[in-house]
Write a protein that holds these residues in place. Structure first.
Motif, short mmCIF file in Angstrom:
data_model
loop_
_atom_site.label_atom_id
_atom_site.label_comp_id
_atom_site.label_asym_id
_atom_site.label_seq_id
_atom_site.Cartn_x
_atom_site.Cartn_y
_atom_site.Cartn_z
N TYR A 55 0.83 -1.14 -0.05
CA TYR A 55 0.13 0.06 -0.01
C TYR A 55 0.87 1.19 0.07
CZ TYR A 55 -4.20 -2.85 1.62
OH TYR A 55 -4.98 -3.91 1.81
N GLU A 56 0.40 2.21 -0.43
CA GLU A 56 0.99 3.47 -0.13
C GLU A 56 -0.18 4.40 0.66
OE1 GLU A 56 1.14 6.97 -3.05
OE2 GLU A 56 3.26 6.33 -3.26
N ILE A 57 0.55 4.51 1.81
CA ILE A 57 -0.29 5.23 2.81
C ILE A 57 -0.04 6.77 2.91
CG2 ILE A 57 -1.33 3.15 3.95
CD1 ILE A 57 0.77 3.56 6.00
N GLN A 58 -0.70 7.52 3.45
CA GLN A 58 -0.66 9.01 3.68
C GLN A 58 -0.14 8.99 5.20
OE1 GLN A 58 -0.53 11.28 1.04
NE2 GLN A 58 -1.14 9.51 -0.14
N VAL A 59 0.50 9.98 5.34
CA VAL A 59 1.17 10.39 6.90
C VAL A 59 1.06 11.89 7.08
CG1 VAL A 59 2.61 8.48 6.90
CG2 VAL A 59 3.57 10.56 6.22
N SER A 60 0.66 12.28 8.37
CA SER A 60 0.73 13.73 8.65
C SER A 60 1.63 13.96 9.61
CB SER A 60 -0.94 13.82 9.14
OG SER A 60 -1.12 15.24 9.67
N GLU A 61 2.17 15.08 9.46
CA GLU A 61 3.28 15.49 10.40
C GLU A 61 4.40 14.61 10.86
OE1 GLU A 61 0.91 16.58 14.10
OE2 GLU A 61 0.12 18.43 13.27
N ASN A 62 4.70 13.97 9.71
CA ASN A 62 5.74 13.13 9.67
C ASN A 62 5.64 12.21 10.62
OD1 ASN A 62 7.28 14.70 7.57
ND2 ASN A 62 8.21 15.73 9.21
N LYS A 63 4.42 11.43 10.81
CA LYS A 63 4.20 10.18 11.45
C LYS A 63 2.85 9.62 11.07
CE LYS A 63 1.33 12.30 15.04
NZ LYS A 63 1.29 12.52 16.71
N LEU A 64 3.09 8.18 11.17
CA LEU A 64 1.87 7.36 11.02
C LEU A 64 1.15 7.18 12.45
CD1 LEU A 64 0.28 5.16 9.57
CD2 LEU A 64 1.81 3.59 10.09
N SER A 65 0.01 7.76 12.55
CA SER A 65 -0.60 7.92 14.06
C SER A 65 -1.44 6.50 14.19
CB SER A 65 -2.06 8.71 13.78
OG SER A 65 -2.94 8.16 13.00
N LYS A 66 -1.37 6.37 15.54
CA LYS A 66 -1.67 4.95 16.28
C LYS A 66 -3.12 4.79 15.49
CE LYS A 66 -3.04 3.16 20.84
NZ LYS A 66 -3.12 3.46 22.27
N LYS A 67 -3.94 5.57 15.68
CA LYS A 67 -5.25 5.29 14.89
C LYS A 67 -5.20 4.81 13.53
CE LYS A 67 -9.71 7.90 13.78
NZ LYS A 67 -10.18 9.02 13.87
N ASP A 68 -4.34 5.48 12.84
CA ASP A 68 -4.43 4.88 11.54
C ASP A 68 -3.71 3.63 11.20
OD1 ASP A 68 -5.53 7.09 10.31
OD2 ASP A 68 -3.65 8.30 9.90
N LEU A 69 -2.61 3.20 12.02
CA LEU A 69 -1.84 1.97 12.21
C LEU A 69 -3.09 0.92 12.64
CD1 LEU A 69 0.24 0.51 12.05
CD2 LEU A 69 0.89 0.93 14.45
N LEU A 70 -3.93 1.13 13.52
CA LEU A 70 -4.83 0.20 14.13
C LEU A 70 -5.81 -0.03 13.01
CD1 LEU A 70 -6.17 -1.47 16.52
CD2 LEU A 70 -7.52 0.63 17.06
N SER A 71 -6.32 0.98 12.20
CA SER A 71 -7.26 0.59 11.21
C SER A 71 -6.50 -0.07 10.17
CB SER A 71 -7.57 2.08 10.73
OG SER A 71 -8.48 2.00 9.42
N LEU A 72 -5.18 0.02 9.87
CA LEU A 72 -4.71 -0.68 9.09
C LEU A 72 -4.56 -2.12 9.20
CD1 LEU A 72 -3.13 0.16 6.28
CD2 LEU A 72 -1.03 0.11 7.72
N VAL A 73 -4.23 -2.40 10.68
CA VAL A 73 -4.19 -3.84 11.04
C VAL A 73 -5.48 -4.43 11.02
CG1 VAL A 73 -3.93 -5.23 12.88
CG2 VAL A 73 -2.47 -3.16 12.42
N LEU A 74 -6.58 -3.79 11.60
CA LEU A 74 -7.89 -4.47 11.45
C LEU A 74 -8.27 -4.55 10.23
CD1 LEU A 74 -9.45 -2.56 14.57
CD2 LEU A 74 -8.71 -4.77 14.29
#
Length: 201
Positions: A55-74
């Motif tokens: 995948y190519e995923i968007q990041v904000s403020e030079n970080k992958l947020s915990k919320k986005d990582l959890l969504s990606l895992v689920l």
């Protein structure tokens, strides 16, 4: 004049002149903001690589947020209706600055660009040299170890059914008992007066 010969450039010549190259070139400019990263998802079953996604995923403020990582895992913990467990989170980041390029070229084994995470959390990325940004990525490993057990259970159930099958067939049959009289019949005893000679008058 020969045109097929290739004039090679020795790595030693590059390293010796690397300071001058870095000063006079813009190729190693540092990028302040990271907009996207690649994400690789691997599915492992019984220690064997089953499949992978990119995948190519968007990041904000030079970080992958915990919320986005959890969504990606689920979103990706199921593959072909099979549930997989998350067993590894890794970040690959070439976090070199211009001043570290020469040291990296001289001794690349001294650098380790992989970071392992043991929980769902924010994953930051540092501003680094722009041409290396496309190499930055997150890797998620999902594993499943239940296939052999399921196969064994299925085999045991089949064996049990095969053992019960003859018993069930016999239970449904009606048994009929036939009695045979094997004793010889006794000769009829003479009735009283049957063998007497009648006296004529």
């Amino acid at each position: 004049m020969e045109t097929n010969s290739v004039i090679s450039i020795r790595s030693e010549d590059i390293i010796e002149n690397l300071d001058s190259i870095l000063e006079n070139s813009t190729i190693f400019q540092t990028n302040a903001n990271l907009e996207s990263i690649n994400c690789y998802i691997f599915y492992v079953e019984n220690n064997r690589l089953l499949n992978y996604k990119k995948y190519e995923i968007q990041v904000s403020e030079n970080k992958l947020s915990k919320k986005d990582l959890l969504s990606l895992v689920l979103k990706n913990n199921t593959f072909y209706s099979k549930k997989f467990d998350l067993v590894g989170i890794y970040k690959y980041e070439v976090n070199l600055e211009g001043s570290g390029i020469k040291h990296f070229c001289q001794d690349p084994k001294a650098f380790d660009f992989i970071t392992q995470y043991h929980s769902i959390q924010d994953i930051p990325f540092q501003p680094c040299i722009e041409i290396f940004n496309e190499n930055n990525n997150i890797s998620l490993f999902f594993s499943r170890q239940q296939k052999e057990e399921e196969s064994k259970d299925s085999k045991d159930n089949k064996d049990n059914k095969d053992k019960l099958k003859p018993i069930q067939q016999n239970k449904n049959k009606t048994q009929k008992r036939v009695k045979f009289n094997l004793k010889p019949e006794k000769a009829n005893a003479p009735t009283k007066g049957q063998n007497k000679t009648q006296k004529q008058l």
